[in-house]
Design a protein around this motif. Structure first.
Motif, PDB file in Angstrom:
ATOM      1  N   ASP A   1       0.824  -1.210   0.000  1.00  0.00           N
ATOM      2  CA  ASP A   1       0.000   0.000   0.000  1.00  0.00           C
ATOM      3  C   ASP A   1       0.857   1.259   0.000  1.00  0.00           C
ATOM      4  O   ASP A   1       0.514   2.250  -0.662  1.00  0.00           O
ATOM      5  CB  ASP A   1      -0.932  -0.004   1.213  1.00  0.00           C
ATOM      6  CG  ASP A   1      -2.024  -1.055   1.104  1.00  0.00           C
ATOM      7  OD1 ASP A   1      -2.238  -1.559  -0.015  1.00  0.00           O
ATOM      8  OD2 ASP A   1      -2.649  -1.388   2.134  1.00  0.00           O
TER       9      ASP A   1
ATOM     10  N   GLN B   1       0.819   4.271  -2.744  1.00  0.00           N
ATOM     11  CA  GLN B   1       0.651   5.673  -2.365  1.00  0.00           C
ATOM     12  C   GLN B   1       1.771   6.535  -2.937  1.00  0.00           C
ATOM     13  O   GLN B   1       1.532   7.673  -3.381  1.00  0.00           O
ATOM     14  CB  GLN B   1       0.604   5.802  -0.841  1.00  0.00           C
ATOM     15  CG  GLN B   1      -0.673   5.270  -0.218  1.00  0.00           C
ATOM     16  CD  GLN B   1      -0.694   5.409   1.290  1.00  0.00           C
ATOM     17  OE1 GLN B   1       0.173   6.049   1.885  1.00  0.00           O
ATOM     18  NE2 GLN B   1      -1.682   4.802   1.926  1.00  0.00           N
TER      19      GLN B   1
ATOM     20  N   SER C   1       1.032   7.114  -6.493  1.00  0.00           N
ATOM     21  CA  SER C   1      -0.069   8.068  -6.616  1.00  0.00           C
ATOM     22  C   SER C   1       0.413   9.493  -6.394  1.00  0.00           C
ATOM     23  O   SER C   1       0.013  10.425  -7.104  1.00  0.00           O
ATOM     24  CB  SER C   1      -1.185   7.729  -5.619  1.00  0.00           C
ATOM     25  OG  SER C   1      -1.738   6.453  -5.885  1.00  0.00           O
ATOM     26  N   LYS C   2       1.293   9.683  -5.412  1.00  0.00           N
ATOM     27  CA  LYS C   2       1.849  11.016  -5.174  1.00  0.00           C
ATOM     28  C   LYS C   2       2.668  11.486  -6.362  1.00  0.00           C
ATOM     29  O   LYS C   2       2.631  12.653  -6.749  1.00  0.00           O
ATOM     30  CB  LYS C   2       2.717  10.998  -3.911  1.00  0.00           C
ATOM     31  CG  LYS C   2       1.949  10.856  -2.609  1.00  0.00           C
ATOM     32  CD  LYS C   2       2.897  10.835  -1.420  1.00  0.00           C
ATOM     33  CE  LYS C   2       2.138  10.662  -0.115  1.00  0.00           C
ATOM     34  NZ  LYS C   2       3.072  10.588   1.053  1.00  0.00           N
TER      35      LYS C   2
ATOM     36  N   ASP D   1       0.287  12.402  -9.058  1.00  0.00           N
ATOM     37  CA  ASP D   1      -0.770  13.305  -8.587  1.00  0.00           C
ATOM     38  C   ASP D   1      -2.157  12.772  -8.939  1.00  0.00           C
ATOM     39  O   ASP D   1      -3.079  13.540  -9.203  1.00  0.00           O
ATOM     40  CB  ASP D   1      -0.576  14.711  -9.172  1.00  0.00           C
ATOM     41  CG  ASP D   1      -1.363  15.769  -8.384  1.00  0.00           C
ATOM     42  OD1 ASP D   1      -1.590  15.550  -7.186  1.00  0.00           O
ATOM     43  OD2 ASP D   1      -1.752  16.794  -8.983  1.00  0.00           O
ATOM     44  N   LYS D   2      -2.285  11.462  -8.988  1.00  0.00           N
ATOM     45  CA  LYS D   2      -3.553  10.805  -9.241  1.00  0.00           C
ATOM     46  C   LYS D   2      -3.590   9.504  -8.450  1.00  0.00           C
ATOM     47  O   LYS D   2      -2.551   8.872  -8.237  1.00  0.00           O
ATOM     48  CB  LYS D   2      -3.738  10.492 -10.730  1.00  0.00           C
ATOM     49  CG  LYS D   2      -3.979  11.696 -11.613  1.00  0.00           C
ATOM     50  CD  LYS D   2      -5.402  12.235 -11.433  1.00  0.00           C
ATOM     51  CE  LYS D   2      -5.663  13.425 -12.317  1.00  0.00           C
ATOM     52  NZ  LYS D   2      -7.034  13.969 -12.133  1.00  0.00           N
ATOM     53  N   ASP D   3      -4.783   9.112  -8.013  1.00  0.00           N
ATOM     54  CA  ASP D   3      -4.920   7.822  -7.334  1.00  0.00           C
ATOM     55  C   ASP D   3      -4.716   6.714  -8.360  1.00  0.00           C
ATOM     56  O   ASP D   3      -5.495   6.591  -9.311  1.00  0.00           O
ATOM     57  CB  ASP D   3      -6.304   7.702  -6.690  1.00  0.00           C
ATOM     58  CG  ASP D   3      -6.418   6.469  -5.799  1.00  0.00           C
ATOM     59  OD1 ASP D   3      -6.252   5.341  -6.330  1.00  0.00           O
ATOM     60  OD2 ASP D   3      -6.673   6.613  -4.594  1.00  0.00           O
ATOM     61  N   ILE D   4      -3.658   5.918  -8.179  1.00  0.00           N
ATOM     62  CA  ILE D   4      -3.283   4.917  -9.161  1.00  0.00           C
ATOM     63  C   ILE D   4      -4.405   3.916  -9.416  1.00  0.00           C
ATOM     64  O   ILE D   4      -4.579   3.426 -10.541  1.00  0.00           O
ATOM     65  CB  ILE D   4      -1.987   4.171  -8.723  1.00  0.00           C
ATOM     66  CG1 ILE D   4      -1.539   3.187  -9.793  1.00  0.00           C
ATOM     67  CG2 ILE D   4      -2.183   3.479  -7.406  1.00  0.00           C
ATOM     68  CD1 ILE D   4      -1.098   3.814 -11.074  1.00  0.00           C
TER      69      ILE D   4
ATOM     70  N   LYS E   1      -8.072   4.308  -8.365  1.00  0.00           N
ATOM     71  CA  LYS E   1      -9.359   4.908  -8.732  1.00  0.00           C
ATOM     72  C   LYS E   1      -9.292   5.715 -10.025  1.00  0.00           C
ATOM     73  O   LYS E   1     -10.231   5.705 -10.823  1.00  0.00           O
ATOM     74  CB  LYS E   1      -9.844   5.792  -7.591  1.00  0.00           C
ATOM     75  CG  LYS E   1     -10.206   5.015  -6.324  1.00  0.00           C
ATOM     76  CD  LYS E   1     -10.740   5.937  -5.242  1.00  0.00           C
ATOM     77  CE  LYS E   1     -11.129   5.146  -3.998  1.00  0.00           C
ATOM     78  NZ  LYS E   1     -11.662   6.033  -2.922  1.00  0.00           N
ATOM     79  N   ASP E   2      -8.184   6.446 -10.218  1.00  0.00           N
ATOM     80  CA  ASP E   2      -8.110   7.341 -11.369  1.00  0.00           C
ATOM     81  C   ASP E   2      -7.480   6.708 -12.600  1.00  0.00           C
ATOM     82  O   ASP E   2      -7.794   7.097 -13.730  1.00  0.00           O
ATOM     83  CB  ASP E   2      -7.315   8.607 -11.003  1.00  0.00           C
ATOM     84  CG  ASP E   2      -8.021   9.434  -9.941  1.00  0.00           C
ATOM     85  OD1 ASP E   2      -9.256   9.430  -9.936  1.00  0.00           O
ATOM     86  OD2 ASP E   2      -7.332  10.062  -9.115  1.00  0.00           O
TER      87      ASP E   2
ATOM     88  N   THR F   1      -7.786  11.687 -16.659  1.00  0.00           N
ATOM     89  CA  THR F   1      -6.554  11.133 -16.086  1.00  0.00           C
ATOM     90  C   THR F   1      -5.424  11.101 -17.101  1.00  0.00           C
ATOM     91  O   THR F   1      -4.282  11.479 -16.801  1.00  0.00           O
ATOM     92  CB  THR F   1      -6.814   9.711 -15.551  1.00  0.00           C
ATOM     93  OG1 THR F   1      -7.780   9.778 -14.511  1.00  0.00           O
ATOM     94  CG2 THR F   1      -5.524   9.099 -15.014  1.00  0.00           C
TER      95      THR F   1
END
Length: 724
Positions: A324, A328, A331-332, A335-338, A340-341, A381
């Motif tokens: 996890d 994260q 994702s940072k 700049d997108k949720d890997i 969900k986005d 995205t």
């Protein structure tokens, strides 16, 4: 003779593409790996009259095997006198194994401490005595008496070449009831093999996993992690895999290849994700009728990730946290949720194709299409990701006074994005809920706006696909070889002529007509079809082609690239021969060090204190390792002395290695629990350029350049050697 063991390992692990069930009744039931070859004397009942037979009849492949390769063998033996016996053995064994039915197998050491046992079984029939004499003559010329294979005649028509077998150990199964044919997993694999296979490869995965589990040493440093790794395989459903097999043979006039992974039902974990269903008809309608290459596959990355997360949580919550945390960080970075986005908007059905109606028949015209689950979010995205990639790439090109940017163009109301760069311009667009990807904006525009007939209306596609039709496929492939075989033929000719020309100039004469005339291939060019699917017995893959490598021959995608650079290839290759030789020697030396590392670990396992040996002589005296391992092939100026009459081999060669080894040993005082970055041994730098190979406690070998040597040795707490 160490080279014999190496040859055996190479053949079992690499030659599956050359090497069925022949002689399986002679292979012991405990064999963990089996490779069978039917023999060129009898390639099956359907070979005569097959498309492959027509191609072979019009080519010079037989001349290559009968004339050129023996000349090449003689050349290599002259260039490397020390390896002449090994080269001759390889040549003899290869010619014999190709001609007659043969089988190779590996059996775990019964005590679980030594290297696996292995053997080749050849069935030369009436030629048995001649083959036996030829092999024994080569064996007598070998200088290394310690690791000589057992070469024996069995029955009236068999020859067995065995490695690591004690003199009193039986080589073959006493009867078929105790052979590998009696194993349920082998029976299942055979039932899912090609008809009358030319070759058959089998591995008992469940037995291999059981052996790995058995080798875990309680209380050792890695025991807990090793147990967790096996537990993770179980949670992911991969421990349910029982066997792997691959086979191929002639069916009618075509060539059929089958791969089967046997697994226990009901399938769990990742295997459960492989359950297929019919592909969306609307997705297939987006493939043009004239597409010469089509591949569709199903994959849901979100479900796969969720399964991995569930499994890691069940094994060790700390592992789940690491996973996890990694997600994260990604994702940072974007700049997108890997999840969900990026992953969730994608659909689980993908199709790749090349068509003269869209981007052309070659690789550069390839189009990828995905039916999106959420087109709006996907577009948002991808725009954000392309913008971020643009910003990250700018500093790299600005130093050279250039710019890098994604551009957007409007084509009849359609937004098309592409990366402006030389040679290719990767592009994408979204239309009607579908994502289109290609190497040029023209390709994605052509794909997104195509409204003609689809591939499902192509009679050739519809008819040929029936050969491997499955109700619920995971993937399928269709290649119209006739459409592009002329381009592919030219490309293959260029490749072959390059290497044949080098051989003609430096080594021997090669047959020019290695490939048959194009007209011969065109007559035999029928579509290639393949499909993968899952059922209660496991995973299946089947491919039916007009002849072996038809798909490769029909792919001329690199023709222009090769043609433009062909004038430079020969001088570049000639200049690179010396570099290639140095690289090969470096790899051989690295292999020597890995053998030393393995011997050290075996020495430690036999020692109650897990201590490594004091010197190389301890290895020579106690382990199955030969003195020639301590000669560095990068130097090429040292030969092993002959054993004096009456001398004890371990003592004589142990003393010789201590005085003459090309490697330095620094493992005295270390144990198997030592940190992984501790150094065990390394190449002595004298006479070596650039850097040296270094063996570490965990068994891996690294090539370290001289400028980095001090840092590596200081980290290990050892004084660096003096470099030339």
């Amino acid at each position: 003779m160490r080279i014999l063991g190496s040859i055996f390992t190479i053949v079992l692990t690499v030659s599956s593409a050359l090497l069925g069930q022949p002689l399986a009744d002679k292979v012991p039931a405990e064999a963990i790996v089996y490779v069978g070859w039917r023999g060129t004397n009898d390639l099956g009942p359907d070979y005569a009259g097959s498309r492959t037979e027509a191609i072979i009849r019009n080519s010079a492949i037989a001349k290559l095997l009968d004339e050129t390769l023996p000349q090449l063998t003689d050349f290599l033996a002259q260039q490397e006198p020390d390896a002449a016996e090994g080269v001759n053995l390889v040549a003899t064994l290869s010619r014999t194994a190709l001609q007659y039915p043969a089988a190779g197998f590996a059996v775990p050491d019964p005590a679980g401490k030594k290297q696996p046992r292995g053997a080749f079984v050849l069935q030369p029939g009436k030629d048995r005595d001649a083959v036996l004499k030829q092999l024994n003559d080569l064996k007598e010329k070998a200088p290394d008496a310690k690791n000589q294979p057992r070469i024996e005649a069995v029955g009236d028509d068999l020859v067995v070449i065995a490695f690591n077998y004690p003199a009193d150990a039986p080589l073959l199964a006493a009867d078929a009831g105790k052979s590998i044919q009696s194993k349920d997993t082998f029976k299942t694999a055979s039932a899912n093999a090609s008809k009358a296979p030319v070759y058959f490869v089998y591995a008992d995965v469940s037995q291999a996993l059981a052996l790995i589990e058995k080798q875990i040493r309680p209380g050792s440093r890695d025991a807990e992690n090793q147990k967790k790794a096996l537990k993770l395989l179980e949670e992911l459903g991969l421990k349910g895999i029982e066997s792997f097999s691959a086979s191929a043979g002639f069916v009618g006039r075509d060539f059929q290849t089958d791969v089967f992974v046997g697994s226990k039902a009901p399938h769990k974990g990742l295997l459960a994700q492989l359950q297929g269903k019919p592909f969306d008809a609307d997705l297939l309608k987006r493939v043009p009728v004239q597409a010469n290459y089509v591949q569709a596959y199903r994959f849901d990355p979100v479900k796969a990730l969720e399964e991995v997360q569930r499994a890691t949580s069940a094994v060790d919550p700390a592992w789940r946290k690491q996973l996890d945390d990694g997600l994260q960080e990604i994702s940072k970075g974007i700049d997108k949720d890997i999840v969900k986005d990026v992953l969730e908007p994608l659909g689980d059905e993908w199709i790749i194709y090349a068509s003269r109606d869209v981007g052309g028949t070659g690789f550069l015209g390839t189009t990828i299409v995905n039916k999106l689950d959420d087109a709006a979010k996907a577009k948002e995205t991808i725009i954000a990701l392309t913008g971020m990639a643009e910003e990250m790439g700018k500093p790299l090109v600005q130093q050279a006074g250039m710019k890098l940017e994604f551009k957007k163009i409007d084509v009849n109301g359609q937004d098309v994005y592409y990366l402006a760069m030389p040679v290719i311009a990767p592009a994408w667009t979204i239309r009607d809920g579908y994502l289109y990807l290609g190497l040029y904006p023209q390709t994605v525009v052509g794909a997104a706006t195509y409204d003609g007939k689809s591939i499902v209306e192509n009679p050739l596609f519809a008819e040929s696909s029936k050969q491997v039709s499955q109700a619920n496929p995971i993937s399928f492939t269709y290649v119209d070889t006739a459409a592009t075989i002329d381009d592919g033929y030219n490309f293959v000719q260029l490749i072959l002529r390059t290497y044949q020309g080098l051989a003609d100039m430096f080594v021997t004469t090669t047959p020019e007509m290695l490939l048959p005339p194009l007209s011969v291939l065109q007559k035999q060019a029928t579509p290639v079809n393949a499909a993968a699917w899952m059922d209660d017995s496991g995973f299946h893959y089947r491919s039916i082609s007009p002849f072996p490598l038809a798909e490769t021959l029909a792919s001329g995608s690199l023709i222009s690239l090769y043609t433009n650079n062909a004038p430079f290839l020969v001088p570049m290759m000639v200049m690179g021969l010396s570099e290639a030789r140095e690289e090969a020697s470096r790899v051989q030396s690295s292999s020597n060090l890995r053998q030393v590392g393995l011997a050290c670990k075996m020495f430690a396992n036999e020692n109650q204190k897990l201590a490594y040996p004091d010197d190389f002589e301890d290895l020579i005296r106690t382990q199955d390792i030969t003195a020639d391992v301590f000669i560095n092939p990068r130097l090429g100026n040292k030969v092993l002395p002959e054993l004096p009459d009456g001398a004890e081999p371990a003592k004589f060669f142990g003393d010789w290695v201590e005085k003459n080894s090309d490697y330095a040993y620094v493992g005295k005082g270390l144990t198997d629990d030592a940190p992984a970055d501790k150094i065990l041994a390394y190449e002595k730098p004298a006479g070596l350029e650039d850097g040296i190979n270094i063996l570490f406690v965990d068994g891996h070998v690294e090539f370290v350049r001289y400028e980095d040597l001090a840092e590596v040795f200081n980290a290990a707490g050892i004084k660096p050697p003096v470099v030339p």
